[in-house]
Design an enzyme around this catalytic site. Structure first.
Site, PDB file in Angstrom:
ATOM      1  N   ARG A 157     -18.463 -15.266 -36.652  1.00 53.85           N
ATOM      2  CA  ARG A 157     -18.276 -13.949 -36.511  1.00 53.85           C
ATOM      3  C   ARG A 157     -18.290 -13.007 -37.676  1.00 53.85           C
ATOM      4  O   ARG A 157     -18.835 -11.960 -37.968  1.00 53.85           O
ATOM      5  CB  ARG A 157     -16.834 -13.285 -35.889  1.00 53.85           C
ATOM      6  CG  ARG A 157     -16.628 -13.550 -34.329  1.00 53.85           C
ATOM      7  CD  ARG A 157     -15.481 -12.880 -34.080  1.00 53.85           C
ATOM      8  NE  ARG A 157     -14.303 -13.752 -34.324  1.00 53.85           N
ATOM      9  CZ  ARG A 157     -13.143 -13.179 -34.614  1.00 53.85           C
ATOM     10  NH1 ARG A 157     -12.756 -11.954 -34.267  1.00 53.85           N
ATOM     11  NH2 ARG A 157     -12.119 -13.959 -34.816  1.00 53.85           N
ATOM     12  N   GLU A 212     -12.644 -14.896 -17.706  1.00 55.81           N
ATOM     13  CA  GLU A 212     -13.948 -15.615 -17.925  1.00 55.81           C
ATOM     14  C   GLU A 212     -14.807 -16.055 -16.753  1.00 55.81           C
ATOM     15  O   GLU A 212     -15.976 -16.197 -16.546  1.00 55.81           O
ATOM     16  CB  GLU A 212     -13.834 -16.617 -19.087  1.00 55.81           C
ATOM     17  CG  GLU A 212     -13.366 -16.231 -20.517  1.00 55.81           C
ATOM     18  CD  GLU A 212     -12.003 -15.829 -20.358  1.00 55.81           C
ATOM     19  OE1 GLU A 212     -11.246 -16.311 -19.460  1.00 55.81           O
ATOM     20  OE2 GLU A 212     -11.322 -15.234 -21.392  1.00 55.81           O
ATOM     21  N   ARG A 232     -21.007 -10.372 -36.174  1.00 54.08           N
ATOM     22  CA  ARG A 232     -20.541  -9.550 -35.144  1.00 54.08           C
ATOM     23  C   ARG A 232     -21.277  -8.091 -34.989  1.00 54.08           C
ATOM     24  O   ARG A 232     -21.618  -7.806 -34.162  1.00 54.08           O
ATOM     25  CB  ARG A 232     -19.333  -9.412 -35.072  1.00 54.08           C
ATOM     26  CG  ARG A 232     -18.399  -9.058 -36.460  1.00 54.08           C
ATOM     27  CD  ARG A 232     -16.843  -8.957 -35.987  1.00 54.08           C
ATOM     28  NE  ARG A 232     -16.341  -9.005 -37.305  1.00 54.08           N
ATOM     29  CZ  ARG A 232     -14.875  -9.194 -37.695  1.00 54.08           C
ATOM     30  NH1 ARG A 232     -14.240  -9.310 -36.764  1.00 54.08           N
ATOM     31  NH2 ARG A 232     -14.428  -8.939 -38.603  1.00 54.08           N
ATOM     32  N   SER A 269     -12.962  -7.871 -31.457  1.00 54.76           N
ATOM     33  CA  SER A 269     -13.221  -9.081 -32.377  1.00 54.76           C
ATOM     34  C   SER A 269     -14.707  -9.181 -32.329  1.00 54.76           C
ATOM     35  O   SER A 269     -15.217  -9.877 -33.689  1.00 54.76           O
ATOM     36  CB  SER A 269     -12.658 -10.402 -31.556  1.00 54.76           C
ATOM     37  OG  SER A 269     -11.310 -10.329 -31.359  1.00 54.76           O
ATOM     38  N   PHE A 273     -14.099 -20.205 -24.541  1.00 57.11           N
ATOM     39  CA  PHE A 273     -13.706 -19.597 -23.379  1.00 57.11           C
ATOM     40  C   PHE A 273     -15.068 -19.281 -22.429  1.00 57.11           C
ATOM     41  O   PHE A 273     -15.013 -19.156 -21.218  1.00 57.11           O
ATOM     42  CB  PHE A 273     -13.050 -18.216 -23.771  1.00 57.11           C
ATOM     43  CG  PHE A 273     -11.883 -18.120 -24.355  1.00 57.11           C
ATOM     44  CD1 PHE A 273     -10.872 -19.115 -23.804  1.00 57.11           C
ATOM     45  CD2 PHE A 273     -11.388 -17.349 -25.348  1.00 57.11           C
ATOM     46  CE1 PHE A 273      -9.829 -19.334 -24.659  1.00 57.11           C
ATOM     47  CE2 PHE A 273     -10.376 -17.416 -25.846  1.00 57.11           C
ATOM     48  CZ  PHE A 273      -9.364 -18.161 -25.618  1.00 57.11           C
TER      49      PHE A 273
END
Lengths: 281, 320
Positions: free
Chosen positions: B174, B65, B17, B44, B90
């Site tokens: 991530r 989304e 990330r 996140s 998503f």
């Protein structure tokens, strides 16, 4: 003012005439929802949309997204009258290999800004365009027509939240409130309640106008352009099949494959419009 | 290049990330048309600071989304270069029709990044654990589909997607990935990490490290394995794959994803049409996700070096 009004109303006659001829050539199509947006298209393309057929990609142009893509045939008739497509192309609607599919396609048809037809999506795209132009400090407008049935889709209300939050005052949304969706009256399927109040609560400036009156629509757009701090929703009080009394009264007028009786009535409507156009010359 | 790699598998210092946020910031500084979109998962993905650092190139839409994909299309239509992040499910499952129609069919540009690949969703469990995102995106005509295995690779693929345009889907974890590549490495072709003669192991994402561990263990059993990091699931590096299949005569795929639709399917299709050899696909089979720690989940779904070893051994037997 009278001249402008007359010319917009005459332009609506022409759009309706060519929409009927185009659908007649094809032999079937979305008559009802195409005819109900003829007047707003006449006002937009007859007066407000700044888009030059010779410079269609100018970043300062006004954008138009037909979120209710099923109204494609009326848009095509308009684009023909504005010089974006030829008459031959107009009559190729839905033929094999055509550049005029039922629902607008930005990669096929000159003048079509965005590919639509999967309901609910065009309004998000229009909001994205308006946001992007606002970021760039441009003063151009983004116009979008959504259908009353289309507003069943949750994505529309996502887009309205977004537009309201970002105060996209150069986004002008028309709701074609023709009171019918494919399976019947909107109030029986999902009652829309009061669009004007709903849109106001989402942060829009909103009003309801006679969607069969080019004068009323034009005045509403002029008022909308005075708004500086919020997006605008103009609810068009329309009739499915608008401007063709025979179709207005026909119960099932969303998608029609005309029978002999229909054909006769539609031919009469075409001839009446032709006569009006001649008289107006 | 990587002969000593398997003994020294260590984690990258930067989380994936952080790689994403850093690369986006660099791209945004160089090109004011770059814009980062989030749907309330900035915290996140470490992109929250971009709001202050590049305010005109960062847009948090909230939890919407479908609208995010439409807005992305509008941004692309006006010449912007959108990078869109959310958790994989998503991005793909939730907004698939928007990606399909408003982005891909409309021939617009977007870099879509789906994080928390497969079992790395851990305690977010079955609702958040996506094993089908690559399969969905592989069905979109002309879309490119990547699963990245390493920080250097992730930064490279983000820039590649930015450069090439079109619809790109990049799947990533991530947190820290295993360190596989040095700065300056390029990723235009599949990466052959070890060369062997008995079996080809084609992996992507977190299974690349498992494949390398498996290759070491197979060596002890007298089986020499080629390990390929097939980070580009579409387009697939057919040339490297077939050449390796010809060399080893058996192919095993390994992915943190359903065996249907993703890497295993892509490899099986190419081999089936061009050069059929004994094949086995390691991945999730007819199962949903669940909560759990990463080691437990990897074990549960068979996404481990030991499972690769077991099936590689069987495949080599099948050749005889």
């Amino acid at each position: 003012m009278v001249t402008v009004t007359n010319s917009l109303s005459a332009f609506a006659d022409k759009i309706r005439y060519y929409t009927l001829k185009e659908l007649g050539h094809t032999g079937f199509g979305h008559y009802g929802g195409s005819l109900s947006i003829v007047e707003v298209l006449a006002v937009l393309y007859g007066k407000h949309i700044n888009k030059n057929v010779h410079d269609p990609h100018n970043p300062d142009r006004d954008y138009f997204v037909l979120s209710k893509g099923h109204g494609g045939p009326a848009l095509y008739a308009t684009l023909f009258l504005k010089g974006f497509i030829s008459e031959d192309v107009l009559y190729s609607l839905n033929q094999n290999g055509t550049t005029l599919p039922s629902h607008p396609d930005r990669n096929l048809t000159p003048g079509v800004e965005m590919t639509t037809g999967s309901l609910g999506q065009g309004i998000s795209v229009a909001a994205g365009i308006a946001y992007s132009n606002k970021l760039d400090g441009r003063s151009n407008y983004t116009y979008c027509i959504v259908g009353d049935g289309e507003l069943n889709e949750g994505e529309c209300w996502e887009a309205f939240q977004f537009a309201g939050h970002h105060r996209l005052n150069h986004l002008i949304v028309f709701i074609d409130d023709n009171k019918k969706q494919l399976d019947g009256p909107t109030k029986d399927i999902i009652d829309p309640l009061d669009f004007v109040e709903k849109l106001k609560s989402f942060g829009f400036a909103s009003c309801r106008v006679d969607g069969s009156s080019t004068t009323a629509i034009d005045e509403a757009i002029e008022q909308a352009k005075l708004v500086t701090d919020k997006p605008i929703a103009i609810v068009l009080d329309t009739i499915k099949g608008q401007g063709v009394p025979y179709l207005e009264q026909k119960a099932d007028n969303h998608h029609i494959r005309p029978n002999e009786e229909d054909k006769k009535a539609l031919q009469e409507a075409i001839e009446q419009l032709e006569q009006r156009m001649k008289d107006g010359e | 290049m990587v002969s000593s790699m398997t003994q020294t598998l260590q984690l990258d210092t930067l989380e994936m990330r952080q790689v994403y946020a850093k690369t986006l910031k660099e791209l945004a500084a160089a090109d004011d048309r770059v814009i980062a979109l989030e749907a309330d998962l900035s915290s996140s993905m470490s992109t929250g600071r971009l709001k202050d650092e590049i305010p005109n190139q960062y847009l948090n839409l909230g939890i919407m989304e479908a609208n995010m994909m439409g807005v992305t299309a509008g941004l692309s239509l006006t010449g912007r270069k959108p990078f869109v992040h959310s958790f994989g499910q998503f991005v793909t499952r939730r907004a698939f029709d928007q990606i399909f129609v408003s982005l891909a069919y409309a021939k617009l540009n977007a870099v879509l990044v789906g994080s928390d690949a497969g079992v790395t969703a851990e305690h977010n469990g079955g609702t958040h654990m996506t094993f089908e995102d690559m399969g969905l995106m592989r069905e979109v005509p002309n879309a490119k589909v990547y699963e990245v295995s390493d920080a250097v690779q992730f930064a490279y693929i983000l820039r590649k997607a930015y450069r090439e345009g079109g619809v790109n889907y990049i799947r990533t974890i991530r947190k820290n990935a295993v360190h596989l590549y040095e700065e300056g490495e390029t990723f235009e072709k599949a990466k052959v990490l070890t060369e062997g003669k008995d079996i080809t192991i084609v992996a992507c994402g977190i299974l690349v490290a498992e494949a390398l561990k498996a290759a070491e263990q197979l060596k002890e059993k007298g089986i020499s394995a080629t390990v390929i990091d097939m980070f580009s699931i579409k387009p697939l590096d057919v040339e490297t794959l077939i050449a390796s299949a010809k060399q080893t005569g058996a192919v095993l795929t390994a992915e943190n994803h359903n065996v249907n639709g993703g890497l295993g399917s892509a490899v099986a299709e190419v081999l089936g049409e061009n050069y059929p050899v004994p094949l086995y696909r390691i991945g999730v089979r007819e199962q949903f996700g669940q909560v759990g720690k990463l080691d437990y989940l990897k074990e549960f779904y068979g996404l481990t070096a030991s499972n690769i070893v077991e099936h590689a051994h069987k495949l080599v037997q099948r050749k005889k």
